[in-house]
Design a protein around this motif. Structure first.
Motif, mmCIF file in Angstrom:
data_model
loop_
_atom_site.group_PDB
_atom_site.id
_atom_site.type_symbol
_atom_site.label_atom_id
_atom_site.label_comp_id
_atom_site.label_asym_id
_atom_site.label_seq_id
_atom_site.Cartn_x
_atom_site.Cartn_y
_atom_site.Cartn_z
ATOM 1 N N ALA A 1 7.474 5.520 20.305
ATOM 2 C CA ALA A 1 6.258 5.538 20.698
ATOM 3 C C ALA A 1 5.025 6.108 20.003
ATOM 4 N N LEU A 2 5.170 5.352 18.783
ATOM 5 C CA LEU A 2 3.650 5.774 17.893
ATOM 6 C C LEU A 2 4.301 3.642 17.532
ATOM 7 N N SER A 3 4.765 3.267 18.033
ATOM 8 C CA SER A 3 5.166 1.807 17.814
ATOM 9 C C SER A 3 3.921 0.756 17.559
ATOM 10 N N GLY A 4 3.300 0.888 16.522
ATOM 11 C CA GLY A 4 1.665 -0.400 16.068
ATOM 12 C C GLY A 4 0.808 0.917 15.256
ATOM 13 N N VAL A 5 0.950 1.484 15.474
ATOM 14 C CA VAL A 5 0.242 2.753 15.327
ATOM 15 C C VAL A 5 -0.026 2.641 13.407
ATOM 16 N N SER A 6 -1.050 2.605 12.834
ATOM 17 C CA SER A 6 -1.066 2.337 11.217
ATOM 18 C C SER A 6 -1.390 3.985 10.828
ATOM 19 N N GLN A 7 -1.466 4.043 9.428
ATOM 20 C CA GLN A 7 -2.070 4.628 8.581
ATOM 21 C C GLN A 7 -1.942 5.578 8.179
ATOM 22 N N PRO A 8 -3.904 5.381 6.771
ATOM 23 C CA PRO A 8 -2.974 5.801 5.490
ATOM 24 C C PRO A 8 -2.181 6.816 5.094
ATOM 25 N N ALA A 9 -1.414 6.805 4.284
ATOM 26 C CA ALA A 9 -0.443 8.137 3.950
ATOM 27 C C ALA A 9 0.223 7.889 2.387
ATOM 28 N N THR A 10 0.299 9.002 1.766
ATOM 29 C CA THR A 10 1.008 9.122 0.454
ATOM 30 C C THR A 10 2.002 9.363 1.215
ATOM 31 N N VAL A 11 3.186 8.585 0.089
ATOM 32 C CA VAL A 11 4.505 8.583 0.479
ATOM 33 C C VAL A 11 5.588 8.509 -0.386
ATOM 34 N N ALA A 12 6.175 9.791 -1.035
ATOM 35 C CA ALA A 12 6.675 9.809 -2.259
ATOM 36 C C ALA A 12 8.891 9.780 -1.992
ATOM 37 N N THR A 13 8.850 9.826 -2.550
ATOM 38 C CA THR A 13 10.519 10.775 -2.900
ATOM 39 C C THR A 13 11.237 10.716 -4.401
ATOM 40 N N GLY A 14 12.328 11.384 -4.256
ATOM 41 C CA GLY A 14 12.746 11.984 -5.980
ATOM 42 C C GLY A 14 12.322 13.219 -6.471
ATOM 43 N N ALA A 15 12.492 13.132 -7.294
ATOM 44 C CA ALA A 15 11.453 14.932 -8.076
ATOM 45 C C ALA A 15 11.918 14.495 -9.742
ATOM 46 N N GLY A 16 10.490 15.238 -10.173
ATOM 47 C CA GLY A 16 10.596 15.451 -11.466
ATOM 48 C C GLY A 16 10.317 14.280 -11.771
ATOM 49 N N LYS A 17 10.850 13.581 -13.642
ATOM 50 C CA LYS A 17 10.545 12.714 -13.530
ATOM 51 C C LYS A 17 10.740 11.249 -13.793
ATOM 52 N N GLY A 18 11.580 11.317 -11.937
ATOM 53 C CA GLY A 18 11.967 10.634 -11.262
ATOM 54 C C GLY A 18 11.379 10.174 -9.845
ATOM 55 N N ALA A 19 10.397 10.697 -9.483
ATOM 56 C CA ALA A 19 9.680 10.812 -8.741
ATOM 57 C C ALA A 19 8.560 10.048 -8.576
ATOM 58 N N MET A 20 8.926 9.436 -7.344
ATOM 59 C CA MET A 20 7.633 8.234 -7.288
ATOM 60 C C MET A 20 6.584 8.369 -6.430
ATOM 61 N N ARG A 21 5.442 8.111 -5.827
ATOM 62 C CA ARG A 21 4.762 8.281 -4.766
ATOM 63 C C ARG A 21 3.917 6.570 -4.539
ATOM 64 N N PHE A 22 3.095 6.815 -2.705
ATOM 65 C CA PHE A 22 3.285 5.571 -2.782
ATOM 66 C C PHE A 22 1.300 5.832 -2.402
#
Length: 398
Positions: free
Chosen positions: A206-227
């Motif tokens: 329903a939101l197709s085409g909508v863009s938004q600045p965001a921080t996306v993360a996955t993992g935990a501890g030393k393996g955590a990454m975010r962009f």
């Protein structure tokens, strides 16, 4: 039978670079490409502008079982070296975000430059030519295919990975690697959009085409990454730079966490201040000042506060809204696969290769470069820089 000093299979970024360098060093070089045009991925990069490198190339921005492997090639052939080549050919560039460099003359000019370097080295370029078999022939190699039998002293495999098969991607290098007994790290799509199960997918579609600045993360501890970059809603899920980046680190059945208001230092304080200063304003109106209206409306509906004014929101409702805005926990069902992946993660295990020359340690004369190797860069010009660097390294060594 034709005889060459060096045969490079694959006229993508790495193969073009390697062939040109080998030719300029006085070798008789044949560059074989099964597509009718060279540099297919170069031509589509950056929307046709070619994001050819990044100003902040570092080994830790590449994924590999051996995180140190890429250091040698990347240090010996830098982003600056490629820019020097471009300048010598009259090409210019500009920086967009996060150190990403794009060619002002568009991607075709980069391919033309690499072909000019190949011509300078007297490289014979065979387009629309297929290699069907590779075998040892004494201290060299014999190739069989549409050009007949070819013998070469040195063979460079530069056919890339499995991503974007409609552009001719294949597992050719991986197959030849297996034939010669080389270990492979399991391949998987990387820099790829996510898909979601039906409930989440309906919300996102329903939101197709909508863009938004965001921080996306996955993992935990030393393996955590975010962009921290833009994300994009699609008919099947999520895409955009932040999602493509995190996809290379995501593992199936794990969550990603999305902060849609990463540019707001203290979201609870911001919402509380808005409630105090503008009590009659709709919650969606307040959110709409920080994001597209469609997204603000959808989020307030999801939080069951559609139409509510700020004054009517309890502290509990504000906390629930804050959690949705800053720690939206999502479980991707999967990815769009190789059809939409920008690169292939995994490939020929670097343990089998000499990091300085890209030569196979127990197969003298055989070199493997570029995307087919277990070195995968971030989005933003890193994978092209690996192609230039690994291609250059092999080109100096053959």
């Amino acid at each position: 039978m034709q005889h060459f000093d060096v045969v490079v299979i694959g006229a993508g970024a790495a193969g073009l670079m390697c062939a040109g360098e080998a030719g300029k060093r006085g070798h008789r070089v044949l560059l074989i490409e099964h597509n009718k045009k060279p540099g297919a991925k170069i031509l589509i990069s950056g929307g046709g502008r070619c994001n050819f490198t990044n100003l902040d190339v570092r080994a830790e921005r590449f994924i590999s079982r051996n995180p140190h492997f890429a250091k040698s090639a990347l240090s010996r052939y830098s982003a600056g070296d490629f820019m020097t080549m471009m300048a010598a050919h009259g090409l210019s560039w500009h920086e967009k975000t996060l150190g990403q460099l794009f060619c002002d003359q568009k991607a075709g000019a980069v391919v033309d430059m690499l072909l000019a370097e190949c011509r300078k080295g007297g490289v014979q370029v065979a387009l629309g030519a297929r290699t069907t078999a590779v075998s040892r022939d004494g201290d060299g190699f014999r190739l069989t295919g549409s050009m007949g039998d070819i013998r070469t002293a040195k063979l460079v495999l530069a056919t890339g990975g499995l991503s974007i098969p409609k552009m001719g991607a294949s597992d050719f290098t991986h197959r030849i690697a297996r034939q010669f007994g080389l270990p492979l790290v399991p391949a998987e799509p990387a820099l790829v959009p996510f898909t979601f199960a039906q409930d989440d997918r309906a919300f996102m579609a329903a939101l197709s085409g909508v863009s938004q600045p965001a921080t996306v993360a996955t993992g935990a501890g030393k393996g955590a990454m975010r962009f921290a970059e833009n994300l994009l809603f699609t008919h099947r899920g999520l895409s955009g730079p932040a999602i493509l980046q995190i996809s290379s680190y995501w593992t199936p059945d794990t969550a990603i966490t999305v902060n849609l208001l990463a540019d707001v230092d203290d979201v609870p304080a911001w919402l509380a201040a808005a409630r105090q200063a503008r009590p009659k304003a709709a919650a969606a109106t307040i959110l709409g000042e920080r994001m597209p209206k469609r997204l603000a409306d959808a989020l307030t509906e999801q939080a069951r506060i559609m139409g509510a004014t700020m004054a009517t929101l309890s502290n509990k409702a504000l906390a629930r809204l804050t959690d949705m805005l800053t720690a939206w926990r999502l479980y991707p069902a999967g990815t769009e696969g190789y059809a939409k992946a920008e690169v292939t993660k995994g490939g020929v295990d670097t343990a089998a290769l000499n990091q300085k020359t890209m030569e196979v340690k127990d197969q003298p004369g055989l070199f493997i470069i570029g995307e087919a190797v277990d070195v995968t860069g971030w989005l933003g010009g890193y994978n092209f820089q690996w192609a230039w660097a690994s291609g250059w390294a092999a080109g100096q060594a053959v």
